[in-house]
Design a protein around this motif. Structure first.
Motif, PDB file in Angstrom:
ATOM      1  N   MET A  58       0.845  -1.219   0.000  1.00  0.00           N
ATOM      2  CA  MET A  58       0.000   0.000   0.000  1.00  0.00           C
ATOM      3  C   MET A  58       0.870   1.256   0.000  1.00  0.00           C
ATOM      4  O   MET A  58       1.715   1.420   0.862  1.00  0.00           O
ATOM      5  N   ARG A  59       0.637   2.120  -0.979  1.00  0.00           N
ATOM      6  CA  ARG A  59       1.384   3.384  -1.020  1.00  0.00           C
ATOM      7  C   ARG A  59       0.931   4.303   0.113  1.00  0.00           C
ATOM      8  O   ARG A  59      -0.223   4.266   0.531  1.00  0.00           O
ATOM      9  N   THR A  60       1.837   5.153   0.571  1.00  0.00           N
ATOM     10  CA  THR A  60       1.508   6.144   1.585  1.00  0.00           C
ATOM     11  C   THR A  60       1.549   7.529   0.956  1.00  0.00           C
ATOM     12  O   THR A  60       2.042   7.700  -0.163  1.00  0.00           O
ATOM     13  N   THR A  61       1.032   8.507   1.694  1.00  0.00           N
ATOM     14  CA  THR A  61       1.111   9.904   1.252  1.00  0.00           C
ATOM     15  C   THR A  61       2.574  10.279   0.966  1.00  0.00           C
ATOM     16  O   THR A  61       2.864  10.949  -0.027  1.00  0.00           O
ATOM     17  N   GLN A  62       3.481   9.792   1.837  1.00  0.00           N
ATOM     18  CA  GLN A  62       4.909  10.095   1.665  1.00  0.00           C
ATOM     19  C   GLN A  62       5.437   9.510   0.361  1.00  0.00           C
ATOM     20  O   GLN A  62       6.247  10.139  -0.326  1.00  0.00           O
ATOM     21  N   ASP A  63       4.980   8.305   0.000  1.00  0.00           N
ATOM     22  CA  ASP A  63       5.392   7.693  -1.279  1.00  0.00           C
ATOM     23  C   ASP A  63       4.975   8.587  -2.447  1.00  0.00           C
ATOM     24  O   ASP A  63       5.725   8.751  -3.415  1.00  0.00           O
ATOM     25  N   LEU A  64       3.780   9.159  -2.349  1.00  0.00           N
ATOM     26  CA  LEU A  64       3.274  10.012  -3.437  1.00  0.00           C
ATOM     27  C   LEU A  64       4.098  11.303  -3.537  1.00  0.00           C
ATOM     28  O   LEU A  64       4.382  11.777  -4.641  1.00  0.00           O
ATOM     29  N   TYR A  65       4.495  11.863  -2.385  1.00  0.00           N
ATOM     30  CA  TYR A  65       5.390  13.037  -2.395  1.00  0.00           C
ATOM     31  C   TYR A  65       6.703  12.689  -3.087  1.00  0.00           C
ATOM     32  O   TYR A  65       7.225  13.469  -3.886  1.00  0.00           O
ATOM     33  N   LYS A  66       7.235  11.510  -2.740  1.00  0.00           N
ATOM     34  CA  LYS A  66       8.525  11.080  -3.321  1.00  0.00           C
ATOM     35  C   LYS A  66       8.416  10.932  -4.829  1.00  0.00           C
ATOM     36  O   LYS A  66       9.347  11.277  -5.568  1.00  0.00           O
ATOM     37  N   MET A  67       7.269  10.398  -5.284  1.00  0.00           N
ATOM     38  CA  MET A  67       7.067  10.246  -6.727  1.00  0.00           C
ATOM     39  C   MET A  67       7.142  11.609  -7.408  1.00  0.00           C
ATOM     40  O   MET A  67       7.757  11.767  -8.456  1.00  0.00           O
ATOM     41  N   LYS A  68       6.512  12.605  -6.795  1.00  0.00           N
ATOM     42  CA  LYS A  68       6.584  13.965  -7.354  1.00  0.00           C
ATOM     43  C   LYS A  68       8.034  14.449  -7.388  1.00  0.00           C
ATOM     44  O   LYS A  68       8.503  14.961  -8.401  1.00  0.00           O
ATOM     45  N   GLN A  69       8.729  14.282  -6.255  1.00  0.00           N
ATOM     46  CA  GLN A  69      10.127  14.746  -6.173  1.00  0.00           C
ATOM     47  C   GLN A  69      11.002  14.080  -7.228  1.00  0.00           C
ATOM     48  O   GLN A  69      11.891  14.708  -7.797  1.00  0.00           O
ATOM     49  N   ASN A  70      10.702  12.789  -7.497  1.00  0.00           N
ATOM     50  CA  ASN A  70      11.509  12.045  -8.474  1.00  0.00           C
ATOM     51  C   ASN A  70      11.025  12.233  -9.908  1.00  0.00           C
ATOM     52  O   ASN A  70      11.564  11.623 -10.835  1.00  0.00           O
ATOM     53  N   GLY A  71       9.994  13.033 -10.093  1.00  0.00           N
ATOM     54  CA  GLY A  71       9.467  13.261 -11.437  1.00  0.00           C
ATOM     55  C   GLY A  71       8.737  12.062 -12.005  1.00  0.00           C
ATOM     56  O   GLY A  71       8.547  11.963 -13.221  1.00  0.00           O
ATOM     57  N   GLU A  72       8.297  11.143 -11.117  1.00  0.00           N
ATOM     58  CA  GLU A  72       7.547   9.965 -11.564  1.00  0.00           C
ATOM     59  C   GLU A  72       6.062  10.312 -11.566  1.00  0.00           C
ATOM     60  O   GLU A  72       5.504  10.691 -10.536  1.00  0.00           O
ATOM     61  N   LYS A  73       5.421  10.193 -12.718  1.00  0.00           N
ATOM     62  CA  LYS A  73       4.002  10.577 -12.826  1.00  0.00           C
ATOM     63  C   LYS A  73       3.121   9.671 -11.974  1.00  0.00           C
ATOM     64  O   LYS A  73       3.325   8.461 -11.913  1.00  0.00           O
ATOM     65  N   ILE A  74       2.134  10.278 -11.342  1.00  0.00           N
ATOM     66  CA  ILE A  74       1.192   9.554 -10.480  1.00  0.00           C
ATOM     67  C   ILE A  74      -0.093   9.285 -11.269  1.00  0.00           C
ATOM     68  O   ILE A  74      -0.667  10.206 -11.853  1.00  0.00           O
ATOM     69  N   THR A  75      -0.529   8.028 -11.294  1.00  0.00           N
ATOM     70  CA  THR A  75      -1.774   7.699 -11.995  1.00  0.00           C
ATOM     71  C   THR A  75      -2.913   7.565 -10.993  1.00  0.00           C
ATOM     72  O   THR A  75      -2.737   7.081  -9.873  1.00  0.00           O
ATOM     73  N   MET A  76      -4.077   8.019 -11.427  1.00  0.00           N
ATOM     74  CA  MET A  76      -5.295   7.905 -10.621  1.00  0.00           C
ATOM     75  C   MET A  76      -6.437   7.575 -11.575  1.00  0.00           C
ATOM     76  O   MET A  76      -6.535   8.149 -12.662  1.00  0.00           O
ATOM     77  N   LEU A  77      -7.260   6.610 -11.201  1.00  0.00           N
ATOM     78  CA  LEU A  77      -8.443   6.285 -11.996  1.00  0.00           C
ATOM     79  C   LEU A  77      -9.589   6.109 -11.016  1.00  0.00           C
ATOM     80  O   LEU A  77      -9.379   5.670  -9.878  1.00  0.00           O
ATOM     81  N   THR A  78     -10.794   6.452 -11.441  1.00  0.00           N
ATOM     82  CA  THR A  78     -11.925   6.229 -10.545  1.00  0.00           C
ATOM     83  C   THR A  78     -12.284   4.746 -10.551  1.00  0.00           C
ATOM     84  O   THR A  78     -11.965   4.010 -11.490  1.00  0.00           O
ATOM     85  N   ALA A  79     -12.931   4.306  -9.485  1.00  0.00           N
ATOM     86  CA  ALA A  79     -13.571   2.990  -9.406  1.00  0.00           C
ATOM     87  C   ALA A  79     -14.764   3.185  -8.493  1.00  0.00           C
ATOM     88  O   ALA A  79     -14.761   4.094  -7.638  1.00  0.00           O
ATOM     89  N   TYR A  80     -15.777   2.368  -8.679  1.00  0.00           N
ATOM     90  CA  TYR A  80     -17.025   2.618  -7.957  1.00  0.00           C
ATOM     91  C   TYR A  80     -17.576   1.397  -7.234  1.00  0.00           C
ATOM     92  O   TYR A  80     -18.520   1.508  -6.468  1.00  0.00           O
ATOM     93  N   ASP A  81     -17.002   0.222  -7.547  1.00  0.00           N
ATOM     94  CA  ASP A  81     -17.522  -1.000  -6.948  1.00  0.00           C
ATOM     95  C   ASP A  81     -16.402  -2.035  -6.866  1.00  0.00           C
ATOM     96  O   ASP A  81     -15.270  -1.751  -7.251  1.00  0.00           O
ATOM     97  N   TYR A  82     -16.754  -3.231  -6.389  1.00  0.00           N
ATOM     98  CA  TYR A  82     -15.752  -4.274  -6.167  1.00  0.00           C
ATOM     99  C   TYR A  82     -15.051  -4.707  -7.460  1.00  0.00           C
ATOM    100  O   TYR A  82     -13.817  -4.704  -7.513  1.00  0.00           O
ATOM    101  N   PRO A  83     -15.787  -5.036  -8.527  1.00  0.00           N
ATOM    102  CA  PRO A  83     -15.079  -5.498  -9.738  1.00  0.00           C
ATOM    103  C   PRO A  83     -14.212  -4.428 -10.393  1.00  0.00           C
ATOM    104  O   PRO A  83     -13.099  -4.725 -10.844  1.00  0.00           O
ATOM    105  N   SER A  84     -14.693  -3.191 -10.456  1.00  0.00           N
ATOM    106  CA  SER A  84     -13.869  -2.146 -11.081  1.00  0.00           C
ATOM    107  C   SER A  84     -12.632  -1.871 -10.219  1.00  0.00           C
ATOM    108  O   SER A  84     -11.530  -1.665 -10.742  1.00  0.00           O
ATOM    109  N   ALA A  85     -12.780  -1.915  -8.911  1.00  0.00           N
ATOM    110  CA  ALA A  85     -11.639  -1.693  -8.012  1.00  0.00           C
ATOM    111  C   ALA A  85     -10.597  -2.797  -8.191  1.00  0.00           C
ATOM    112  O   ALA A  85      -9.393  -2.531  -8.242  1.00  0.00           O
ATOM    113  N   ARG A  86     -11.065  -4.037  -8.319  1.00  0.00           N
ATOM    114  CA  ARG A  86     -10.134  -5.161  -8.541  1.00  0.00           C
ATOM    115  C   ARG A  86      -9.350  -4.963  -9.833  1.00  0.00           C
ATOM    116  O   ARG A  86      -8.141  -5.181  -9.887  1.00  0.00           O
ATOM    117  N   GLN A  87     -10.057  -4.555 -10.889  1.00  0.00           N
ATOM    118  CA  GLN A  87      -9.404  -4.328 -12.185  1.00  0.00           C
ATOM    119  C   GLN A  87      -8.354  -3.233 -12.090  1.00  0.00           C
ATOM    120  O   GLN A  87      -7.245  -3.377 -12.593  1.00  0.00           O
TER     121      GLN A  87
END
Ligand SMILES: Nc1nc(=O)c2c([nH]1)NC[C@@H]1CN(c3ccc(C(=O)N[C@@H](CCC(=O)O)C(=O)O)cc3)CN21
Ligand SMILES: CC(C)C(=O)C(=O)O
Ligand SMILES: [Mg+2]
Length: 273
Positions: free
Chosen positions: A1-30
């Motif tokens: 599990m990523r932490t808030t600190q991991d996400l800060y580090k990704m920014k510092q390292n110039g690594e793009k952060i991906t985010m996608l919506t999910a709304y239920d169990y199957p979409s979250a699993r995917q």
């Protein structure tokens, strides 16, 4: 599990952060299986899975119901749940109670709230221990007062947005979602704060990108915003359902392959005769 600190580090390292919506169990699993960095249980679920025209009819109970399902489907992904319209921005006591209820019952990693007026709320949440993602620029819960038009197009509005983002960082927001604003402004903001900026319709200069699950996979859609890129075609699901319908009507399904046989009627018939 990523932490808030991991996400800060990704920014510092110039690594793009991906985010996608999910709304239920199957979409979250995917989404978790696909390796997306963060999941947003967006109040866009009002449109994508509940059939409303906008997000303004979505309730806190809706968000709790869907947020819990997503958590079960994505136990190892950083999950953010939207605070729906009116669940925040009414009074501090009520806002904080709603934030705590949403955060605790969904077991999300953070909550998200729309609007630059919520800096005090963000700061109080941080004191309590609730991580908050701010959402600025086009805020769809205010569709009735701002529409879905591009935001921060004037010099004054752009200056204001930069100030708002800095104020959100100072208040303790862990990330900011910037929706439908000019890309050069979004890039400047991303360089002006230390917290990750996640864009949607905000160009390529942000620290990450978020899109809506049903847009990416192309469910049926009447109007598609300019910022949406389609990567899949779930509209084909209709073809599969049509074929099932036809095969039952014509007797093709179920064929032998899908049928259990034990010659039980021969035995029964022998006994009875
Ligand atoms: N399926 C879905 N995808 C989304 O991205 C989304 C939702 N639902 N629901 C909540 C909000 C609403 N969003 C929207 C919806 C439409 C536009 C849109 O059509 N914008 C115009 C810009 C018009 C202008 O030039 O000012 C466009 O043509 O892209 C933008 C954001 C984003 N969010
Ligand atoms: C579009 C994203 C940022 C959102 O808030 C939602 O899906 O509700
Ligand atoms: Mg939302």
């Amino acid at each position: 599990m990523r932490t808030t600190q991991d996400l800060y580090k990704m920014k510092q390292n110039g690594e793009k952060i991906t985010m996608l919506t999910a709304y239920d169990y199957p979409s979250a699993r995917q989404v978790e299986k696909a390796g997306i960095d963060t999941i947003l249980v967006g109040d866009s679920l009002g449109m994508t899975v509940l059939g409303y025209d906008t997000t303004v009819q979505v309730t806190l109970d809706d968000m709790i119901h869907h947020g819990r399902a997503v958590r079960r489907g994505a136990p190892n992904t950083f999950v953010i749940v939207d605070m729906p319209i009116g669940s925040v921005g009414i009074s501090m006591e009520q806002d904080l109670n709603n934030a705590l209820t949403l955060y605790q019952t969904t077991n999300a990693n953070a909550i998200k709230a729309e609007g630059a007026h919520l800096t005090d709320f963000v700061a109080r949440c941080k004191q309590i221990g609730i991580p908050v993602v701010a959402h600025l620029g086009l805020t769809p819960q205010s569709v009735g007062v701002m529409g879905y038009s591009v935001q921060a197009k004037t010099k004054d509005a752009a200056t204001q947005l930069i100030e708002d983002c800095k104020a959100m960082e100072a208040a303790g927001a862990i990330m900011i979602v910037l929706e439908v604003i000019p890309s050069d402004l979004a890039e400047t903001i991303s360089q002006s704060v230390n917290i990750p900026i996640i864009g949607i319709g905000a160009g390529n200069g942000t620290d990450g990108q978020v899109l809506v699950y049903h847009d990416v996979l192309q469910y049926e859609q009447e109007h598609r915003a300019k910022f949406v890129k389609v990567y899949g075609d779930f509209s084909r699901g209709v073809d599969a359902i049509q074929q099932f319908n036809e095969e039952v009507k014509s007797g093709v399904f179920p064929s032998e392959e899908y049928t259990y046989k034990a010659k039980i009627m021969d035995e029964l018939n022998k006994g009875e005769v």
